[in-house]
Write a protein that holds these residues in place. Structure first.
Motif, short mmCIF file in Angstrom:
data_model
loop_
_atom_site.label_atom_id
_atom_site.label_comp_id
_atom_site.label_asym_id
_atom_site.label_seq_id
_atom_site.Cartn_x
_atom_site.Cartn_y
_atom_site.Cartn_z
N PRO A 42 0.91 -1.23 0.32
CA PRO A 42 0.14 0.04 -0.11
C PRO A 42 1.22 1.12 -0.19
CG PRO A 42 -0.93 -1.79 1.45
CD PRO A 42 0.26 -2.44 0.92
N PRO A 43 0.31 2.89 -0.79
CA PRO A 43 1.53 3.65 -0.43
C PRO A 43 1.27 4.28 0.59
CG PRO A 43 -0.85 4.32 -1.34
CD PRO A 43 -1.02 2.59 -0.70
N TRP A 44 2.38 5.14 0.45
CA TRP A 44 2.39 5.76 2.80
C TRP A 44 2.41 7.36 2.21
CZ3 TRP A 44 7.37 6.76 4.09
CH2 TRP A 44 8.39 5.95 4.04
N HIS A 84 3.29 5.67 9.94
CA HIS A 84 4.34 4.62 11.20
C HIS A 84 3.56 3.85 10.77
CE1 HIS A 84 1.13 6.38 13.77
NE2 HIS A 84 1.47 4.72 14.22
N VAL A 85 3.83 2.40 11.41
CA VAL A 85 3.59 1.24 11.55
C VAL A 85 3.06 0.56 12.80
CG1 VAL A 85 2.81 0.71 8.84
CG2 VAL A 85 5.23 0.28 10.07
N ASP A 86 1.98 -0.39 12.67
CA ASP A 86 2.36 -0.92 13.94
C ASP A 86 3.12 -2.54 13.94
OD1 ASP A 86 0.52 0.60 16.51
OD2 ASP A 86 -1.40 -0.22 13.96
N VAL A 87 3.63 -3.20 14.93
CA VAL A 87 4.19 -4.22 14.30
C VAL A 87 4.14 -5.49 15.79
CG1 VAL A 87 6.68 -5.51 14.05
CG2 VAL A 87 6.07 -2.81 13.33
N GLN A 88 3.26 -6.28 14.82
CA GLN A 88 3.46 -7.72 15.62
C GLN A 88 4.79 -7.77 16.54
OE1 GLN A 88 -0.32 -8.37 16.83
NE2 GLN A 88 0.85 -8.98 19.02
N LEU A 89 4.45 -7.97 17.83
CA LEU A 89 5.89 -8.10 18.53
C LEU A 89 5.86 -9.41 19.30
CD1 LEU A 89 8.24 -5.37 18.26
CD2 LEU A 89 7.52 -7.34 16.85
N GLY A 90 5.44 -10.68 19.57
CA GLY A 90 4.64 -11.56 20.09
C GLY A 90 3.37 -11.41 20.47
N ASP A 149 8.95 3.95 -3.35
CA ASP A 149 9.04 1.93 -3.90
C ASP A 149 8.21 1.12 -3.20
OD1 ASP A 149 9.78 -0.22 -3.93
OD2 ASP A 149 12.15 0.22 -2.47
N ARG A 150 7.55 0.65 -4.12
CA ARG A 150 5.55 0.15 -3.99
C ARG A 150 6.43 -1.11 -3.14
NH1 ARG A 150 0.86 2.10 -5.39
NH2 ARG A 150 0.30 0.31 -3.71
N THR A 151 7.15 -1.64 -3.68
CA THR A 151 7.89 -3.36 -3.13
C THR A 151 8.37 -3.17 -1.62
OG1 THR A 151 10.11 -2.94 -4.16
CG2 THR A 151 8.51 -3.74 -5.76
N THR A 152 8.87 -2.55 -1.03
CA THR A 152 9.78 -2.61 0.10
C THR A 152 9.64 -1.64 1.27
OG1 THR A 152 11.88 -1.59 -0.41
CG2 THR A 152 11.71 -3.74 -0.43
N ILE A 167 2.66 -6.96 10.14
CA ILE A 167 2.44 -5.36 10.03
C ILE A 167 1.56 -4.66 9.99
CG2 ILE A 167 3.77 -3.85 9.04
CD1 ILE A 167 5.82 -5.29 10.29
N GLY A 168 0.69 -3.83 10.79
CA GLY A 168 -0.12 -2.85 10.26
C GLY A 168 -0.18 -1.95 9.24
N LEU A 169 -1.56 -1.80 9.28
CA LEU A 169 -1.86 -0.34 7.50
C LEU A 169 -0.64 0.66 7.68
CD1 LEU A 169 -4.53 -1.13 5.70
CD2 LEU A 169 -2.43 -2.49 5.37
#
Length: 316
Positions: free
Chosen positions: A36-38, A43-49, A63-66, A96-98
């Protein structure tokens, strides 16, 4: 456990040491499809455990690939950075959240960027976009010592517009002088530790309204905040009135009543629980809304903010 907004399962395709205790992670879809574009500031939410943490996107918005995040290892933190530094390697998958953006880059002819330590991350894509636009800009980047200044290879493109301020060599960032030398129409963007942002807000108090933008990684501490008081919230769509007790958040009260709301940080820094308010006075305790947004009284972060009146009517 905090809720992770609907997002993506992404794979770590690169891990890079950027400075002392700072590592970047480049993320991609397993099929290398488009992301998705940004825009700069997102920022994004990251699930860590069992935890969710927020990290600024610090790569190239074109860069739409990474996607890329930068993470400072914090030995005394809540464990998210240790999880990433110790356990996450190329090939690992992360939820990873949007992207969400509480720190958008506004159009201007001149910009002044102020970063402290890992606070450089949301400013990197801003600098990339501003440089390409031809607007004037400068970066003042501080850290405790030179070895903790990250992404210096990327910043080298700025030449003399990038001023490095290792504290053990030059002392604290001279914020008053930096802002005094800034063009009157410059937009000022700052990110970093709370003491730096507090000092930046004091130094920029005389600048035009709306020209100073800061992003906090930690909750704002309000020394004037008094003890919590109980109050009522009215859910406009159902007419249900709920009592919010002292020491209990609006978010938790709604959840207990069977009205779960999106949430992530539960500290007033990510804006995932932002809720519209139809009536009542708000006791804002978040670290996201601007002064103008607070004064409008139209929205609140229900994870931390409370009522300054007996009743709040929520647009739910």
């Amino acid at each position: 456990m905090p809720d992770l907004p609907t997002g993506l399962a992404l794979q770590v395709v690169a891990r890079q040491i950027e400075a002392e205790d700072v590592v970047s992670y480049t993320l991609a879809r397993p099929d290398r499809g488009p992301l998705p574009p940004w825009a700069p500031g997102a920022h994004v939410d990251v699930q860590l455990g069992d935890a969710v943490r927020q990290y600024s996107l610090c790569g190239d918005p074109a860069d739409r690939t990474t996607w890329r995040i930068g993470v400072l290892r914090e030995p005394d933190g809540r464990g998210g950075s240790r999880y990433l530094h110790d356990l996450v390697r190329p090939g690992s998958e992360l939820e990873i959240g949007l992207p969400r953006n509480n720190f958008p880059l506004v159009d201007a002819r001149h910009y002044v960027f102020v970063a402290g330590g890992i606070g450089i991350t949301p400013l990197l894509p801003m600098i990339r976009v501003v440089q390409a636009s031809g607007a004037g800009w400068s970066l003042h980047y501080g850290a405790r010592r030179r070895s903790r200044l990250a992404f210096l290879d990327e910043l080298a493109c700025g030449g003399s517009r990038v001023r490095l301020h290792p504290e053990d060599e030059y002392g604290l960032l001279p914020l008053a002088g930096i802002l005094a030398a800034a063009p009157p129409d410059a937009q000022v963007y700052g990110c970093g530790p709370e003491p730096l942002l507090d000092a930046l807000e004091r130094a920029g108090a005389g600048r035009p309204t709306g020209s100073l933008h800061v992003e906090r990684f930690r909750p704002r501490i309000d020394p004037a905040a008094g003890p919590d008081q109980a109050f009522d919230v009215l859910v406009a769509s159902t007419g249900t009135t709920l009592r919010v007790g002292a020491g209990v958040s609006v978010l938790d009260t709604l959840d207990a009543a069977g009205l779960p709301m999106p949430s992530s940080c539960r500290e007033g820094t990510c804006a995932s629980c932002e809720t519209a308010v139809l009536a009542g006075e708000i006791d804002h305790r978040d670290s996201v809304l601007s002064t103008a947004e607070r004064e409008s009284g139209k929205t609140m972060m229900i994870c931390v903010s409370r009522a300054a009146s007996p009743l709040l009517v929520l647009d739910l």
